[in-house]
Scaffold this motif. Structure first.
Motif, mmCIF file in Angstrom:
data_model
loop_
_atom_site.group_PDB
_atom_site.id
_atom_site.type_symbol
_atom_site.label_atom_id
_atom_site.label_comp_id
_atom_site.label_asym_id
_atom_site.label_seq_id
_atom_site.Cartn_x
_atom_site.Cartn_y
_atom_site.Cartn_z
ATOM 1 N N GLY A 400 0.781 -1.230 0.000
ATOM 2 C CA GLY A 400 0.000 0.000 0.000
ATOM 3 C C GLY A 400 0.813 1.281 0.000
ATOM 4 O O GLY A 400 2.025 1.282 -0.210
ATOM 5 N N LYS A 401 0.102 2.372 0.235
ATOM 6 C CA LYS A 401 0.740 3.688 0.248
ATOM 7 C C LYS A 401 1.356 4.012 1.609
ATOM 8 O O LYS A 401 2.403 4.638 1.695
ATOM 9 C CB LYS A 401 -0.286 4.758 -0.125
ATOM 10 C CG LYS A 401 -0.867 4.598 -1.527
ATOM 11 C CD LYS A 401 -1.936 5.657 -1.805
ATOM 12 C CE LYS A 401 -2.524 5.479 -3.202
ATOM 13 N NZ LYS A 401 -3.591 6.474 -3.482
ATOM 14 N N TRP A 402 0.652 3.626 2.673
ATOM 15 C CA TRP A 402 1.105 3.964 4.025
ATOM 16 C C TRP A 402 1.013 2.735 4.918
ATOM 17 O O TRP A 402 0.055 1.969 4.826
ATOM 18 C CB TRP A 402 0.230 5.062 4.644
ATOM 19 C CG TRP A 402 0.016 6.260 3.770
ATOM 20 C CD1 TRP A 402 -1.008 6.464 2.882
ATOM 21 C CD2 TRP A 402 0.849 7.418 3.685
ATOM 22 N NE1 TRP A 402 -0.880 7.671 2.262
ATOM 23 C CE2 TRP A 402 0.258 8.289 2.725
ATOM 24 C CE3 TRP A 402 2.026 7.811 4.315
ATOM 25 C CZ2 TRP A 402 0.807 9.513 2.398
ATOM 26 C CZ3 TRP A 402 2.572 9.031 3.989
ATOM 27 C CH2 TRP A 402 1.977 9.868 3.046
ATOM 28 N N ASN A 403 1.994 2.540 5.776
ATOM 29 C CA ASN A 403 1.932 1.500 6.792
ATOM 30 C C ASN A 403 1.937 2.200 8.143
ATOM 31 O O ASN A 403 2.970 2.699 8.591
ATOM 32 C CB ASN A 403 3.120 0.542 6.669
ATOM 33 C CG ASN A 403 3.038 -0.618 7.661
ATOM 34 O OD1 ASN A 403 2.738 -0.438 8.840
ATOM 35 N ND2 ASN A 403 3.325 -1.817 7.175
ATOM 36 N N LYS A 404 0.775 2.272 8.776
ATOM 37 C CA LYS A 404 0.639 3.037 10.017
ATOM 38 C C LYS A 404 1.495 2.473 11.147
ATOM 39 O O LYS A 404 2.036 3.214 11.964
ATOM 40 C CB LYS A 404 -0.826 3.094 10.439
ATOM 41 C CG LYS A 404 -1.707 3.866 9.465
ATOM 42 C CD LYS A 404 -3.166 3.867 9.915
ATOM 43 C CE LYS A 404 -4.039 4.624 8.925
ATOM 44 N NZ LYS A 404 -5.469 4.607 9.320
ATOM 45 N N VAL A 405 1.628 1.146 11.186
ATOM 46 C CA VAL A 405 2.434 0.524 12.240
ATOM 47 C C VAL A 405 3.901 0.916 12.081
ATOM 48 O O VAL A 405 4.553 1.369 13.032
ATOM 49 C CB VAL A 405 2.286 -1.013 12.219
ATOM 50 C CG1 VAL A 405 3.287 -1.663 13.180
ATOM 51 C CG2 VAL A 405 0.872 -1.405 12.595
ATOM 52 N N GLY A 406 4.425 0.756 10.874
ATOM 53 C CA GLY A 406 5.826 1.094 10.627
ATOM 54 C C GLY A 406 6.125 2.557 10.882
ATOM 55 O O GLY A 406 7.110 2.903 11.547
#
Length: 462
Positions: A400-406
């Motif tokens: 995806g575009k964003w990985n909130k966890v990372g």
């Protein structure tokens, strides 16, 4: 015409951040060792080692602290490098798996700043050597070095490995001679016998060498990605790690001894680092040879930094344009921009190089220890050394575009270090409780590593 085109393609790299197909894989593990050995057996590593003494440490414990930091940081850096043969991609492209394609731009931008800073600092020292060698001004020396830098960076991967092999041989000869002169003409035993252990200075030595090694992490795989896919990971790890640790420790030990000697004799080391080291080892024709070895030694590491900045800039732009191919014209423009910025900074910032560089080095550690932790945990523990390569270039793909966890863990890793960091321009509120010992680099790696692992596993199990 076809033969000439083949020769040109053999000199100038055709790939950028795209996947390296198996039929184009080549190289041996020895070249990994010589590249990192030659890249670290150079003047900036000498000066970084000297900082441990310049800022208050003794000779003996500084050497021990630096070696501990080499092993810690070198192991982390080599784990990054070992990803290259398996994935066939540059290091920062891999970050998209744990940050998302757009989310990865934050650490990549910081990586670009790091590369420009390292290229600038390397150009300052190399420029001094070129200036003494050719009897020109330091500014002219920096500009001449910058021109060489552009050429080597444009040629790319194979050329960088080739000059790494030559730099290893030049470095071995130069350092053998300089150590010989140092040991035979000065009382090194007396320097080693002066011991006053201090946790603050000891931890500084560890942090200096750890940060030196971890700073290679964001581009370690860039220089192993052409190795065949079936190259054993353990052998790649040891080839890269041993080259980097051995080369750096040799250079830093020499720096420690030189700084200790300067303190004992009242020599002017600061503001005059290159000339002091050369004049300590020889005059006349010998001095010219040493200036050449210093300038050539800086070629490898500064080319690595310039190439890394070009790759990172390409990664950022490709994420925005959704195109991971690059023409040779665009390649040259990107390199001119990145090298030009570093040369400009080098020309403007030649003042108190020693202190500015140490501050810069330790400050960078704040941003790259959490990135390193996330990248390694994600690759080795969460995704078990398997990435979906097409998805690394597709905003609608698996990552995806964003990985909130990372991204969340990365920002948290930076913020938590602020409580423990100790630099000339900022000191964390908890540092005084630790007797002014900076352990931010340790906190910034361990806590994000553990946090990212459990959050990612939890996310996967939902």
């Amino acid at each position: 015409m076809t033969h000439k085109k083949y020769q040109l393609n053999n000199i100038i790299e055709q790939h950028a951040i795209d996947y390296i197909p198996e039929n184009e894989r080549h190289g041996k593990l020895l070249s990994q060792f010589t590249l990192w050995f030659g890249a670290n057996l150079q003047i900036t590593a000498i000066i970084t080692g000297a900082l441990a003494v310049v800022f208050g440490g003794d000779i003996f414990w500084s050497i021990i602290g630096l070696f501990i930091g080499q092993l810690l940081g070198g192991s982390i850096m080599a784990l990054h490098g070992a990803q290259g043969p398996k994935l066939g991609l540059p290091q920062m492209v891999m970050s998209r798996a744990s940050f998302g394609i757009y989310g990865a731009m934050l650490p990549i931008i910081l990586v670009c700043i790091m590369y420009i800073g390292f290229s600038a600092s390397g150009s300052v020292l190399a420029g001094q050597a070129v200036a003494r060698l050719l009897s020109v001004s330091d500014s002219a020396g920096i500009l001449l070095f910058g021109a060489c830098l552009i050429g080597f960076t444009f040629c790319g991967y194979k050329t960088i490995h080739r000059i790494g092999k030559v730099a290893s041989l030049v470095g071995i000869v130069a350092f053998f001679y300089m150590f010989y002169i140092l040991i035979t003409q000065h009382n090194i035993i007396e320097l080693l016998s002066i011991r006053h252990f201090s946790w603050i200075n000891f931890s500084l030595a560890i942090a200096l060498s750890t940060s030196w090694q971890i700073a290679f992490g964001p581009y370690a795989a860039d220089y192993s990605r052409y190795l065949p896919t079936n190259t054993p990971m353990v052998k790649t790890f040891f080839a890269i790690g041993s080259g980097s640790v051995i080369g750096t420790q040799i250079a830093m030990v020499f720096g420690v001894l030189v700084a200790g000697l300067a303190a004992q004799t009242g020599g002017q080391f600061r503001y005059n680092e290159v000339s002091y080291i050369v004049e300590l080892s020889g005059v006349g024709f010998v001095a010219l040879l040493l200036y050449f070895s210093i300038a050539f030694g800086k070629v490898v590491i500064t080319t690595l930094n310039a190439y890394g900045s070009f790759m990172s800039m390409t990664t950022i732009i490709s994420g925005l344009r959704k195109n991971h191919t690059l023409s040779q014209r665009s390649r040259l423009i990107y390199i001119l921009v990145m090298v030009g910025l570093s040369i400009m900074i080098a020309l403007l910032g030649r003042g108190d190089f020693l202190r500015n560089f140490s501050t810069f080095l330790l400050f960078l550690l704040t941003f790259f220890t959490p990135w390193s932790a996330i990248n390694l945990v994600d690759y080795y523990l969460v995704k078990k050394k398997h990435y979906d390569i097409p998805s690394l270039f597709d905003t609608n793909g698996l990552y995806g575009k964003w990985n909130k966890v990372g991204m969340g863990v990365y920002i948290f890793g930076i913020l938590i270090q602020l409580l423990f960091i100790h630099t000339p321009f900022y000191t964390g509120v908890l540092v005084s409780y630790l007797h002014n010992t900076d352990i931010s680099w340790m906190i910034g790696w361990i806590i994000p590593a553990v946090l990212y692992y459990f959050l990612s596993i939890n996310e996967t199990n939902k």
